[in-house]
Every structure is written in structure tokens, then in C-alpha cells.
Design an enzyme around this catalytic site. Structure first.
Site, PDB file in Angstrom:
ATOM      1  N   ALA A 168       3.923  10.890   2.594  1.00 40.46           N
ATOM      2  CA  ALA A 168       3.342   9.973   4.831  1.00 40.46           C
ATOM      3  C   ALA A 168       4.697  10.886   4.764  1.00 40.46           C
ATOM      4  CB  ALA A 168       3.687   8.631   4.288  1.00 40.46           C
TER       5      ALA A 168
ATOM      6  N   ASN B 270       7.234   7.141  -4.408  1.00 38.93           N
ATOM      7  CA  ASN B 270       8.323   6.949  -3.515  1.00 38.93           C
ATOM      8  C   ASN B 270       8.615   5.904  -2.644  1.00 38.93           C
ATOM      9  OD1 ASN B 270       9.928   8.091  -0.904  1.00 38.93           O
ATOM     10  ND2 ASN B 270       9.738   9.588  -0.737  1.00 38.93           N
ATOM     11  N   ASP B 271       6.948   6.533  -1.446  1.00 38.48           N
ATOM     12  CA  ASP B 271       6.434   6.022  -0.498  1.00 38.48           C
ATOM     13  C   ASP B 271       5.778   4.421  -0.905  1.00 38.48           C
ATOM     14  OD1 ASP B 271       6.495   7.455   1.405  1.00 38.48           O
ATOM     15  OD2 ASP B 271       4.674   8.383   1.064  1.00 38.48           O
ATOM     16  N   VAL B 272       5.469   4.654  -2.041  1.00 44.18           N
ATOM     17  CA  VAL B 272       4.696   3.319  -2.603  1.00 44.18           C
ATOM     18  C   VAL B 272       5.743   2.265  -3.115  1.00 44.18           C
ATOM     19  CG1 VAL B 272       3.022   4.089  -3.297  1.00 44.18           C
ATOM     20  CG2 VAL B 272       4.914   3.690  -5.451  1.00 44.18           C
ATOM     21  N   THR B 273       6.985   2.364  -3.177  1.00 45.88           N
ATOM     22  CA  THR B 273       8.292   1.709  -2.940  1.00 45.88           C
ATOM     23  C   THR B 273       9.174   1.195  -1.577  1.00 45.88           C
ATOM     24  OG1 THR B 273       9.583   3.417  -3.372  1.00 45.88           O
ATOM     25  CG2 THR B 273       8.600   2.567  -5.195  1.00 45.88           C
TER      26      THR B 273
END
Lengths: 103, 464
Positions: free
Chosen positions: B434, B393-396
Site C-alpha cells: 500500500a 505488513n499492511d494487514v497488521t
């Protein structure tokens, strides 16, 4: 004037940090987990200290308070050595290349 | 065996350990590297036996205990599932830490065995090295135990913070230094015990405020500590193999921590001071107006992928939680049979420890030359037809590139949004660790697949 042997050991230590620095940067990121498990295994070379402590019998007595700690440490380090190297081997065996001729 | 000869052998085993790490520069040489490591260890242990030269009854006990420990270790190594690697490594770190403490205690009680002087009159340098080894070892032990409990889910991953935490930690650290100094002056064994006790305490206090999402940094950091503890003991024992290894492991852990911090765009101190990775930031998103989301089913996804010529898979920890890696590989096999080019994109902090996702994919028989790191593959998203995001999720999140206000601004992210279409497998629209919304959910070209990752992947395979 003679140099204290400590200075020699300190030199080995400092140079090894640099060796470690360059060697670890060259480790491919996909193998970072095996890197951690293998560093785990090799840091258990602390077992040498444990063996010395365990075998240092005072007046022929095998079990003294200090050898007791030695035996305990041998146990812990042995779990780590065998566990660390074997799990690393198990992981590394999984890394395979693409098969050329696929059915 | 003479002291000089054994020192030479210890040096050899130290060199073999360097080669063991060197082997990890590529998967082909890695297995040989591991073998070097094992040989190095065998040399170090044999030389120790020979140089002590005591093969009386104690020797038998040593061998028996060594083998019992070895059997336990081997059993764990073969039984442990790959998803549990972070816990295993944390557990192993705690053992190294505790072993360091025990060796330091043994040396303190019986310094004669190590040529360090007499009880109550230990050489000053040895006493300092011993205190460092014991203190760092104790911190490694209690810190790793907490990390283990958090990873295992026995303890909540949420950061535990309280008022005056940093002040308390600082005071304890100062008192450790003061105690070590006093110990050197008085040689009092009581001080030595107190020193170890408060080191255990500080290890515990350092790790509790760090949140679950920061575990990759914590594990790497503890890896580094276990190395420094070993090096401290190495100085005490005047053992080259231990000094070299300690330095190698210490710098290895430090580099991994650095890489992990960089992957999250956070400073090391920011992670250590803790309090991040909790759920307290989620509330700010609750009031946002509902934005339209396109959602689809397995059939739609299969249709999109069937008509693609290249697909990039973006796996995250959610994939491991859902145990979807095997199902995913089967889906990819089907795609490949249809002539579609498939590659995997791995973010540096995907998973719960460095390189974790790579191991999980390797276990599912994904060839490692189809798996790429962020820098290698990020430019390919623009040319790919479909990005299949599963459990990440956050890494995209493109917000890391566009919104300076965002807590993840500046974090390197995968340019998933540049793909022609994005398939996002997720159970709900909830934000990631996050605690921020992912803009990617609301893009024109994104199709949300709301389902369990494993089930969805299996359904897509059926529809292909």
C-alpha cells in the site's frame, strides 16, 4: 402455447447461480485455493462441446476446419481437467488435523 | 443414446459438481467432494461419446488427444510447487477461456453438428449465445495470460496506465456489442473473427493497469469469467451440465472477488479501474523524521517466546517468498514442546490468491485446526503474549483503524498491537504494497528482527 426450451435452460441457469451462491459461501476460507482449482477443473466440462465438434465429420472426413478446433479444445480442456482435479487432490491431501498423541 | 437420456445424465453430472463444491465446506469432506467432481466429469464425457455415437477413426484421435492433454495436466499438477498455485490457476483459466473460444468457432463453422442450423443461417439465439461465449472466453484467455505473466514475474507487477485508457476500454466494449448485433443481422464470418480479435484485446487492456497487490481480486474475477464463458457455450450446445457448471463457477469467482475486495476495503470498480498497488505513493514517506525503532536478534526473540504462554503467528506473502514455512513449523514444534500454545492468524488477503497462505501452511504440515481466520482470532491478540509477524505488513497496520486519511483506512486488520509484545521479522523498514509506513514498527512493545525470514526463524529455533 408452448414454452420455448430456452426458457427452461434459463431457469436452470438462474437457479444454479443461486445454488452456487449458497454453496460457495459455505466453503471454509481455508479451502479457497482448492475451490478455485476445482472450479477450474469442472468448468472444463466444456470438453463435451469440443468432443461433439471433433467427431462431427462431414462426408466421412475426420479433419475438417471445425473438427480441428474441436481437437484443439479437447487438448486444452483435458490439460485442465486432469491438472485441476489432481492438483486439488494433492492440496486436499495436505490438510491434516492435529495429531492427538504426539511423541 | 436418446437425447432425453443423455440430458438426464448431464443433469446428474451437474449435481455431482454441486456436491464437489459442497464438500469443500470442511477439510474432512473435501476429498470426497473432489471424487464427486471426478465422477461427474467421467459421466459427462462418456455420455457425450455415447450420444454422438461415432466410433470411427476420429474417435481414436479424440482419445489419443484426450490422453496427451491429460498426461500434460497430470505432470503439471504433480510438479507445481505450492507457492506457484496462483500462476497455475491463472494458466488454467486461460486454457478454459481458449477452449471456449475454439468450441464457439467450431460451432460457427459447422453449426449442423450442434443442430444450430446451417452455416450462414444459424439460429438467432444460438448466434447470440455463441458470441457471448466466444467474447467472454477470449477476454478470459488474454486476461489470464497477462495475470500469469505478472504473477510469474515475466511482466512487471506495476500497473501500466496511459492517457485515455478508460475511454479506449469503453469504446472497445461498445464496439463488441455493436459487432455482436451486426453479426446477428448479417451472419458474416468476418464480423465473427473481428469480434473474437477485439475481445482478446480488451482482456489484455483490462488487466494491464491492475497492480501486483490486487492479483487476488484479478484471479478470482477471471475465475468468474471462465464460468460465464462456459455457461454461454452451454446455452449454445443446449447442455445442462455446462450451464449448471458455468453458473456455479461464475458465482464462485464473483463471491471470491467480493471477499478479496472486502479484505482490502476497496470497491470492485476501484480495483478494476486499476492504477493501485504501484510504487508511486512511497515518496510521501521519505521526508518523515526518523523515529526510534527497537531492533533485536534471534536470541532476544527466543528469550521472549520461551517465556510466553501463548504465541500467535501472523504469516504473510513474504514468508512464502523466503520459503520459510517449513522452518516456521519447526520453530512452532519446538515452542509446543515447551508447552507454549501456538496459533496462526490468516488475513483474508494474505498471499497472492484466496486461501493461498492456508495451502502453504498445510504443505508445511501445519494442522489446519491451528490456523484461524481474522474474525476467529482477532480478539485473542489481547490475551496473547507474543505476536510473531513474518512476511506480513499492511494487514497488521493499526493506521487502518485510526487514520481516516490513510489509503488503507477501514481495511480489516489483525489487532497485532494489542499483544504484550510483537516480534516483526522483516528485511528493512520499507513500506508494504500500500506504500504506507506501518506504525507498528515504532511501538514500545515491538521488537524488529531485521533478517531474511527463513534464516531468522532457523536461528530462533536454535536459541530456544
Amino acid at each position: 402455447m408452448e414454452i420455448d426450451p430456452f426458457i427452461f435452460r434459463l431457469s436452470i441457469f438462474i437457479l444454479s447461480i443461486f445454488v452456487g451462491y449458497y454453496v460457495v459461501w459455505s466453503v471454509t476460507p481455508s479451502l479457497h485455493t482448492p475451490l478455485m482449482s476445482v472450479t477450474n477443473a469442472i468448468s472444463s466440462v466444456i470438453i463435451v462441446g469440443a468432443i461433439i465438434a471433433a467427431l462431427a465429420n462431414i462426408n466421412g472426413e475426420v479433419f475438417t476446419s471445425s473438427s480441428f478446433f474441436g481437437f484443439f479444445a479437447i487438448m486444452l480442456a483435458a490439460i485442465n481437467i486432469f491438472g485441476g482435479f489432481l492438483v486439488t487432490q494433492r492440496m486436499l491431501a495436505m490438510y491434516k488435523k492435529k495429531k492427538k498423541d504426539k511423541k | 443414446m436418446s437425447a432425453n437420456l443423455s440430458a438426464v445424465f448431464y443433469l446428474i453430472s451437474g449435481v455431482l459438481f454441486i456436491l464437489a463444491l459442497r464438500g469443500l465446506s470442511s477439510p474432512e469432506t473435501s476429498r470426497q467432494g473432489n471424487l464427486f467432481g471426478i465422477i461427474g466429469m467421467i459421466i459427462a464425457i462418456s455420455v457425450t461419446f455415447l450420444s454422438v455415437g461415432n466410433f470411427s477413426s476420429g474417435f481414436i484421435y479424440v482419445i489419443v488427444i484426450l490422453l496427451i492433454g491429460g498426461a500434460i495436466g497430470a505432470f503439471i499438477a504433480y510438479k507445481i510447487p505450492m507457492t506457484a498455485m496462483p500462476e497455475l490457476v491463472a494458466g488454467f483459466h486461460s486454457l478454459v477461456g481458449l477452449a471456449a473460444v475454439f468450441v464457439a468457432i467450431a460451432a460457427f463453422i459447422n453449426p449442423g453438428a450442434f443442430n444450430l442450423g446451417l452455416p450462414g443461417n444459424i439460429k438467432l439465439a444460438s448466434l447470440i449465445e455463441m458470441s457471448i461465449g466466444a467474447a467472454v472466453g477470449a477476454i478470459t484467455f488474454s486476461g489470464s495470460v497477462i495475470a500469469f505473466l505478472k504473477l510469474q514475474g515475466i511482466m512487471s507487477g506495476a500497473p501500466i496506465t496511459f492517457k485515455g485508457q478508460h475511454l479506449l476500454n469503453a469504446l472497445i466494449l461498445i464496439s463488441i456489442i455493436v459487432l455482436a448485433y451486426m453479426l446477428c443481422l448479417t451472419q458474416s464470418s468476418n464480423l465473427f473473427w473481428i469480434l473474437i480479435a477485439i475481445s482478446f484485446l480488451i482482456g489484455f487492456l483490462i488487466i494491464i493497469p491492475i497492480g501486483g497487490a490486487d492479483m487476488p481480486v484479478v484471479i478470482s474475477m477471471l475465475n468468474s469469467y471462465s464460468g460465464w464463458a462456459a455457461a454461454g457455450i452451454g446455452f449454445t450446445l443446449e447442455n445442462t451440465a455446462l450451464i449448471i457448471t458455468g453458473a456455479l463457477v461464475g458465482s464462485s469467482g464473483a463471491i471470491l472477488s467480493y471477499i478479496m475486495c472486502k479484505g482490502m476495503n476497496r470497491s470492485f470498480f476501484n480495483v478494476i479501474l486499476g492504477g493501485f498497488g504501484g510504487t508511486d505513493q512511497v515518496s510521501t514517506n521519505q521526508n518523515k523524521e526518523q523515529k526510534p525503532v527497537k531492533s533485536g536478534n534471534a536470541d532476544d526473540a527466543a528469550f521472549l517466546m520461551k517465556n510466553a504462554s501463548s504465541v500467535i503467528i501472523v504469516p504473510g506473502y513474504g514468508m512464502a517468498v523466503a520459503q520459510a514455512q517449513h522452518a516456521l513449523r519447526e520453530m512452532v514444534d519446538t515452542l509446543k514442546k515447551n508447552g507454549i500454545k501456538v496459533s496462526y492468524a490468516i488475513h483474508p488477503v494474505a498471499g497472492r490468491m484466496p486461501g493461498h497462505m492456508n495451502v502453504l501452511l498445510a504443505e508445511a504440515n501445519v494442522p489446519y485446526d491451528e490456523v484461524f481466520e481474522l474474525e476467529e482470532i482477532n480478539n485473542d491478540f489481547a490475551n496473547a503474549d507474543v505476536a510473531f509477524v513474518i512476511g506480513a505488513n499492511d494487514v497488521t497496520n493499526p493506521v487502518a483503524k485510526t487514520d481516516p486519511q490513510s489509503p488503507i483506512y477501514g481495511m480489516p486488520v489483525l489487532d497485532v498491537e494489542k499483544c504484550k509484545s510483537v516480534l516483526f521479522v522483516k528485511r528493512s523498514l520499507s513500506p508494504g504494497y500500500a506504500g504506507i509506513d506501518n506504525d507498528l514498527f515504532y511501538k514500545e512493545n515491538t521488537l524488529m528482527l531485521f533478517a531474511d525470514a527463513k534464516k531468522m526463524t532457523e536461528d530462533i529455533t536454535k536459541n530456544l
